[in-house]
Design a protein around this motif. Structure first.
Motif, PDB file in Angstrom:
ATOM      1  N   UNK A  25      -3.288  -9.868   9.659  1.00 43.05           N
ATOM      2  CA  UNK A  25      -3.958  -8.940   9.990  1.00 43.05           C
ATOM      3  C   UNK A  25      -2.844  -7.337   9.459  1.00 43.05           C
ATOM      4  N   UNK A  26      -2.917  -6.317   9.169  1.00 44.97           N
ATOM      5  CA  UNK A  26      -2.233  -5.498   8.911  1.00 44.97           C
ATOM      6  C   UNK A  26      -1.321  -4.612  10.035  1.00 44.97           C
ATOM      7  N   UNK A  27      -0.386  -4.004   9.841  1.00 47.92           N
ATOM      8  CA  UNK A  27       0.498  -3.031  11.214  1.00 47.92           C
ATOM      9  C   UNK A  27       0.809  -1.878  10.627  1.00 47.92           C
ATOM     10  N   UNK A  28      -0.009  -1.352   9.417  1.00 48.18           N
ATOM     11  CA  UNK A  28      -0.547   0.137   9.754  1.00 48.18           C
ATOM     12  C   UNK A  28      -1.734   0.126   8.336  1.00 48.18           C
ATOM     13  N   UNK A  33      -6.816  -7.704   4.205  1.00 47.95           N
ATOM     14  CA  UNK A  33      -5.879  -7.741   2.962  1.00 47.95           C
ATOM     15  C   UNK A  33      -6.302  -8.250   1.652  1.00 47.95           C
ATOM     16  N   UNK A  34      -7.520  -8.822   1.748  1.00 45.39           N
ATOM     17  CA  UNK A  34      -8.652  -8.723   0.316  1.00 45.39           C
ATOM     18  C   UNK A  34      -8.134  -7.414  -0.605  1.00 45.39           C
ATOM     19  N   UNK A  78       1.566   4.550   5.295  1.00 49.82           N
ATOM     20  CA  UNK A  78       0.693   5.802   5.594  1.00 49.82           C
ATOM     21  C   UNK A  78       0.683   6.189   4.350  1.00 49.82           C
ATOM     22  N   UNK A  79       1.268   6.217   2.939  1.00 52.99           N
ATOM     23  CA  UNK A  79       1.243   7.079   2.145  1.00 52.99           C
ATOM     24  C   UNK A  79       0.056   7.348   1.397  1.00 52.99           C
ATOM     25  N   UNK A  80      -0.418   8.591   1.200  1.00 53.04           N
ATOM     26  CA  UNK A  80      -1.321   8.747   0.429  1.00 53.04           C
ATOM     27  C   UNK A  80      -1.475   8.215  -0.135  1.00 53.04           C
ATOM     28  N   UNK A  81      -3.126   7.446  -1.220  1.00 55.78           N
ATOM     29  CA  UNK A  81      -3.568   6.633  -2.017  1.00 55.78           C
ATOM     30  C   UNK A  81      -3.873   7.249  -3.199  1.00 55.78           C
ATOM     31  N   UNK A  82      -3.947   7.017  -4.869  1.00 51.42           N
ATOM     32  CA  UNK A  82      -4.487   7.426  -5.210  1.00 51.42           C
ATOM     33  C   UNK A  82      -6.540   7.242  -4.972  1.00 51.42           C
ATOM     34  N   UNK A 142       3.525  -6.113   1.599  1.00 49.94           N
ATOM     35  CA  UNK A 142       4.062  -7.381   2.050  1.00 49.94           C
ATOM     36  C   UNK A 142       4.425  -7.225   3.130  1.00 49.94           C
ATOM     37  N   UNK A 143       4.680  -5.990   3.674  1.00 51.44           N
ATOM     38  CA  UNK A 143       5.503  -5.544   4.866  1.00 51.44           C
ATOM     39  C   UNK A 143       4.205  -5.199   5.588  1.00 51.44           C
TER      40      UNK A 143
END
Length: 147
Positions: A25-28, A33-34, A78-82, A142-143
């Motif tokens: 599970x993600x923390x943010x 995960x896939x 939560x940095x923006x992603x292209x 990974x964090x």
């Protein structure tokens, strides 16, 4: 700063990836995960392919954000992603991790490559910076999933 070109660091990344499973599970953020394993492949592919870019990069990114790509300070959550790096559909964890692991291996094998083309968004990176940014991106995600 750690680098994917360092054997110990590469092994650490591999060990952390081995701790993941399809139920991690993600923390943010929003990725599964896939999807994260799929997302982490793109920067590695970009570096491995080492294609010349017709783009000069983004001047603002180069002036204000480039150094954060390879320094010791953790990236904020939560940095923006292209858009092209956003997984829009589900991804098979097992399949995507296998590809990611192979790309990490392939990237590590390039530790002796001297000629590196510019990043299409951030411009020129030295070989050392390419290794550091790859580590930092993988470490960030990974964090995100607690490993």
């Amino acid at each position: 700063m750690k680098s994917i070109f360092d054997e110990t660091t590469k092994n650490e990344l591999e060990e952390r990836i081995a701790l993941l499973n399809e139920n991690s599970e993600r923390k943010w953020g929003k990725m599964t995960v896939g999807q994260m394993a799929w997302h982490c492949q793109y920067p590695l592919k970009l570096a491995i392919e080492n294609k010349p870019s017709s783009k000069k990069g983004n001047l603002l990114a180069q002036l204000f954000f480039k150094k954060s790509m390879y320094n010791n300070k953790a990236w904020r959550k939560n940095l923006p992603t292209a858009p092209q790096l956003k997984a829009r559909e589900p991804k098979n964890f097992s399949d995507e991790v296998k590809v990611l692991q192979q790309l990490m291996y392939d990237m590590h094998q390039l530790k002796s490559r001297e000629a590196w083309n510019a990043h299409p968004f951030f411009g020129h990176f030295t070989k050392e910076q390419w290794g550091q940014v790859q580590y930092k991106h993988l470490d960030h995600h990974l964090t995100q999933f607690g490993v």
